[in-house]
Scaffold this motif. Sequence first.
Motif, PDB file in Angstrom:
ATOM      1  N   ILE A  69      69.447  31.015 -30.975  1.00 41.98           N
ATOM      2  CA  ILE A  69      67.988  31.043 -30.912  1.00 41.98           C
ATOM      3  C   ILE A  69      67.469  30.694 -32.299  1.00 41.98           C
ATOM      4  N   VAL A  70      66.634  29.679 -32.395  1.00 41.51           N
ATOM      5  CA  VAL A  70      66.084  29.276 -33.689  1.00 41.51           C
ATOM      6  C   VAL A  70      64.793  30.046 -33.925  1.00 41.51           C
ATOM      7  N   ARG A  71      64.808  30.922 -34.910  1.00 44.46           N
ATOM      8  CA  ARG A  71      63.657  31.752 -35.232  1.00 44.46           C
ATOM      9  C   ARG A  71      62.943  31.269 -36.495  1.00 44.46           C
ATOM     10  N   GLY A  72      63.654  30.603 -37.384  1.00 47.99           N
ATOM     11  CA  GLY A  72      63.003  30.117 -38.595  1.00 47.99           C
ATOM     12  C   GLY A  72      63.899  29.180 -39.368  1.00 47.99           C
TER      13      GLY A  72
ATOM     14  N   GLY B  38      70.920  19.223 -38.991  1.00 46.75           N
ATOM     15  CA  GLY B  38      72.222  18.702 -38.579  1.00 46.75           C
ATOM     16  C   GLY B  38      73.098  19.785 -37.968  1.00 46.75           C
ATOM     17  N   ILE B  39      73.021  21.004 -38.487  1.00 46.57           N
ATOM     18  CA  ILE B  39      73.779  22.112 -37.896  1.00 46.57           C
ATOM     19  C   ILE B  39      73.329  22.337 -36.452  1.00 46.57           C
ATOM     20  N   LEU B  40      72.021  22.284 -36.218  1.00 44.52           N
ATOM     21  CA  LEU B  40      71.510  22.451 -34.854  1.00 44.52           C
ATOM     22  C   LEU B  40      71.982  21.320 -33.948  1.00 44.52           C
ATOM     23  N   HIS B  41      71.956  20.092 -34.463  1.00 44.90           N
ATOM     24  CA  HIS B  41      72.467  18.957 -33.683  1.00 44.90           C
ATOM     25  C   HIS B  41      73.949  19.151 -33.374  1.00 44.90           C
TER      26      HIS B  41
ATOM     27  N   VAL C 254      76.929  24.239 -27.385  1.00 44.91           N
ATOM     28  CA  VAL C 254      76.258  25.526 -27.563  1.00 44.91           C
ATOM     29  C   VAL C 254      74.770  25.344 -27.277  1.00 44.91           C
ATOM     30  N   PRO C 255      74.202  26.034 -26.287  1.00 46.70           N
ATOM     31  CA  PRO C 255      72.768  25.926 -26.051  1.00 46.70           C
ATOM     32  C   PRO C 255      71.971  26.412 -27.258  1.00 46.70           C
ATOM     33  N   VAL C 256      71.038  25.587 -27.717  1.00 42.90           N
ATOM     34  CA  VAL C 256      70.190  25.927 -28.860  1.00 42.90           C
ATOM     35  C   VAL C 256      68.748  26.014 -28.362  1.00 42.90           C
ATOM     36  N   TYR C 257      68.077  27.094 -28.689  1.00 48.42           N
ATOM     37  CA  TYR C 257      66.791  27.462 -28.105  1.00 48.42           C
ATOM     38  C   TYR C 257      65.788  27.674 -29.233  1.00 48.42           C
ATOM     39  N   ASN C 258      64.917  26.712 -29.607  1.00 48.62           N
ATOM     40  CA  ASN C 258      64.773  25.314 -29.226  1.00 48.62           C
ATOM     41  C   ASN C 258      65.778  24.471 -30.003  1.00 48.62           C
ATOM     42  N   ASP C 259      66.176  23.339 -29.419  1.00 45.51           N
ATOM     43  CA  ASP C 259      67.156  22.530 -30.124  1.00 45.51           C
ATOM     44  C   ASP C 259      66.482  21.654 -31.177  1.00 45.51           C
ATOM     45  N   ALA C 260      67.321  20.962 -31.955  1.00 42.18           N
ATOM     46  CA  ALA C 260      66.814  20.208 -33.104  1.00 42.18           C
ATOM     47  C   ALA C 260      65.826  19.134 -32.694  1.00 42.18           C
ATOM     48  N   ARG C 261      66.074  18.490 -31.561  1.00 41.47           N
ATOM     49  CA  ARG C 261      65.181  17.407 -31.135  1.00 41.47           C
ATOM     50  C   ARG C 261      63.781  17.947 -30.866  1.00 41.47           C
ATOM     51  N   ALA C 262      63.687  19.077 -30.187  1.00 44.28           N
ATOM     52  CA  ALA C 262      62.378  19.664 -29.896  1.00 44.28           C
ATOM     53  C   ALA C 262      61.675  20.092 -31.184  1.00 44.28           C
ATOM     54  N   ILE C 263      62.418  20.681 -32.117  1.00 44.29           N
ATOM     55  CA  ILE C 263      61.819  21.122 -33.376  1.00 44.29           C
ATOM     56  C   ILE C 263      61.337  19.927 -34.178  1.00 44.29           C
TER      57      ILE C 263
ATOM     58  N   ALA D  68      49.025  23.833 -21.491  1.00 47.62           N
ATOM     59  CA  ALA D  68      50.099  24.345 -22.348  1.00 47.62           C
ATOM     60  C   ALA D  68      51.465  23.975 -21.797  1.00 47.62           C
ATOM     61  N   GLU D  69      51.656  24.127 -20.501  1.00 45.54           N
ATOM     62  CA  GLU D  69      52.947  23.773 -19.904  1.00 45.54           C
ATOM     63  C   GLU D  69      53.208  22.278 -20.008  1.00 45.54           C
ATOM     64  N   GLY D  70      52.180  21.471 -19.830  1.00 47.90           N
ATOM     65  CA  GLY D  70      52.352  20.025 -19.978  1.00 47.90           C
ATOM     66  C   GLY D  70      52.728  19.637 -21.390  1.00 47.90           C
ATOM     67  N   ALA D  71      52.115  20.320 -22.389  1.00 45.83           N
ATOM     68  CA  ALA D  71      52.432  20.022 -23.790  1.00 45.83           C
ATOM     69  C   ALA D  71      53.872  20.392 -24.105  1.00 45.83           C
ATOM     70  N   ALA D  72      54.315  21.580 -23.659  1.00 45.19           N
ATOM     71  CA  ALA D  72      55.699  21.996 -23.918  1.00 45.19           C
ATOM     72  C   ALA D  72      56.684  21.047 -23.255  1.00 45.19           C
ATOM     73  N   THR D  73      56.372  20.597 -22.046  1.00 47.26           N
ATOM     74  CA  THR D  73      57.257  19.662 -21.347  1.00 47.26           C
ATOM     75  C   THR D  73      57.303  18.322 -22.061  1.00 47.26           C
ATOM     76  N   ALA D  74      56.162  17.852 -22.538  1.00 49.18           N
ATOM     77  CA  ALA D  74      56.106  16.557 -23.220  1.00 49.18           C
ATOM     78  C   ALA D  74      56.998  16.530 -24.452  1.00 49.18           C
ATOM     79  N   LEU D  75      57.152  17.692 -25.110  1.00 47.60           N
ATOM     80  CA  LEU D  75      57.969  17.765 -26.325  1.00 47.60           C
ATOM     81  C   LEU D  75      59.383  18.267 -26.048  1.00 47.60           C
ATOM     82  N   GLY D  76      59.689  18.571 -24.783  1.00 48.81           N
ATOM     83  CA  GLY D  76      61.040  18.999 -24.417  1.00 48.81           C
ATOM     84  C   GLY D  76      61.423  20.347 -24.988  1.00 48.81           C
ATOM     85  N   MET D  77      60.520  21.333 -24.904  1.00 49.29           N
ATOM     86  CA  MET D  77      60.722  22.613 -25.575  1.00 49.29           C
ATOM     87  C   MET D  77      61.141  23.710 -24.604  1.00 49.29           C
ATOM     88  N   ASP D  78      62.072  24.571 -25.042  1.00 49.84           N
ATOM     89  CA  ASP D  78      62.434  25.765 -24.283  1.00 49.84           C
ATOM     90  C   ASP D  78      61.311  26.785 -24.333  1.00 49.84           C
TER      91      ASP D  78
END
Length: 327
Positions: free
Chosen positions: A72-75, A89-92, A99-108, A252-262
Amino acid sequence: MTPLDLSAPGRPRVAILTDETGWHTTRLRRALARRGYEGRCADLEDCRFDTSRAGPGIVIPGFGRTLPVAAIVRGIAGGSLEQVTKRLGILHALRELGVPVYNDARAIERSVDKSMTSFLLHRADIASPPSWALESEAEARRLVMAETAAGRCLVLKPLFGSQGKGLQRVGCVDGRPVPLPDLADYGRLAYLQRFVPQPEGPGAPGFDWRVLVVGGRAVAAMRRVSAHWVRNVAQGARCQAAQVTPTLATLAEGAATALGMDYAGVDLVPDASAPHGAQVLEVNGVAAWRGLQSVTGFDIAQAMVDDLLGRRLGVALSPADALERAG
């Protein structure tokens, strides 16, 4: 009530990647412990690539040569371009290792870059103020002059900024022209977003909304109220409970989906001229929720953990857990 053992031996371990421990990480660790998992905090600054021996090729403090079952990415702390590139790069790498990353590097990466956020919202046809990102200071000044002539105001924002820091209004501000400042403090790049006017002053404080989306669903919302036009909680705005209306949920849900966010903290501003009566200002990929949690009884950390385990790891809630969440 018996205190939860947050470090019980034998529990599957989840990495909480953060540059500071405190309220948020404690909530996440407790939520994980309720589901039988141990949350271990690690700073991406301290994580490293290491291909000198057999193993995954990365090292996360507290995990030895093994990998967490999820992260889980908190900061993510700021740093040089090279340092931030390595941390992402570590997240990638975790994603490449399964390993599931929540949110992953691409979304961040999509959310931390305001210009990419604006582009993806525009591409998804989600109401958001017109925005520009340009390196030519001359072109930026011409743009500000044109918007000023049309009686419009723009907000100059740091491309990678957060918590309302570094925001300035330019163009036609309160009926007077305000020119673009020197861009040295903005990385020689102008990210400009058209200002959506709101009531100001002690007698008529304005507000915007923060909506939290978890697993594609808007789960909680608040109004951020302030007499100042910058309404981040970190800048002194007051939190008020708000209903997750169908309109707020859709945007809000459309925005999160557009960016591919968990999960995402989506900031919206009321706008009577917009099709849904509001526009999306920003989408936060490492959203804090302490202010929102203070005005809702919904357990945000538990919702995030349940979504991570259920949707990303395929771990279903036990009947007892399901009954507790429903109650």
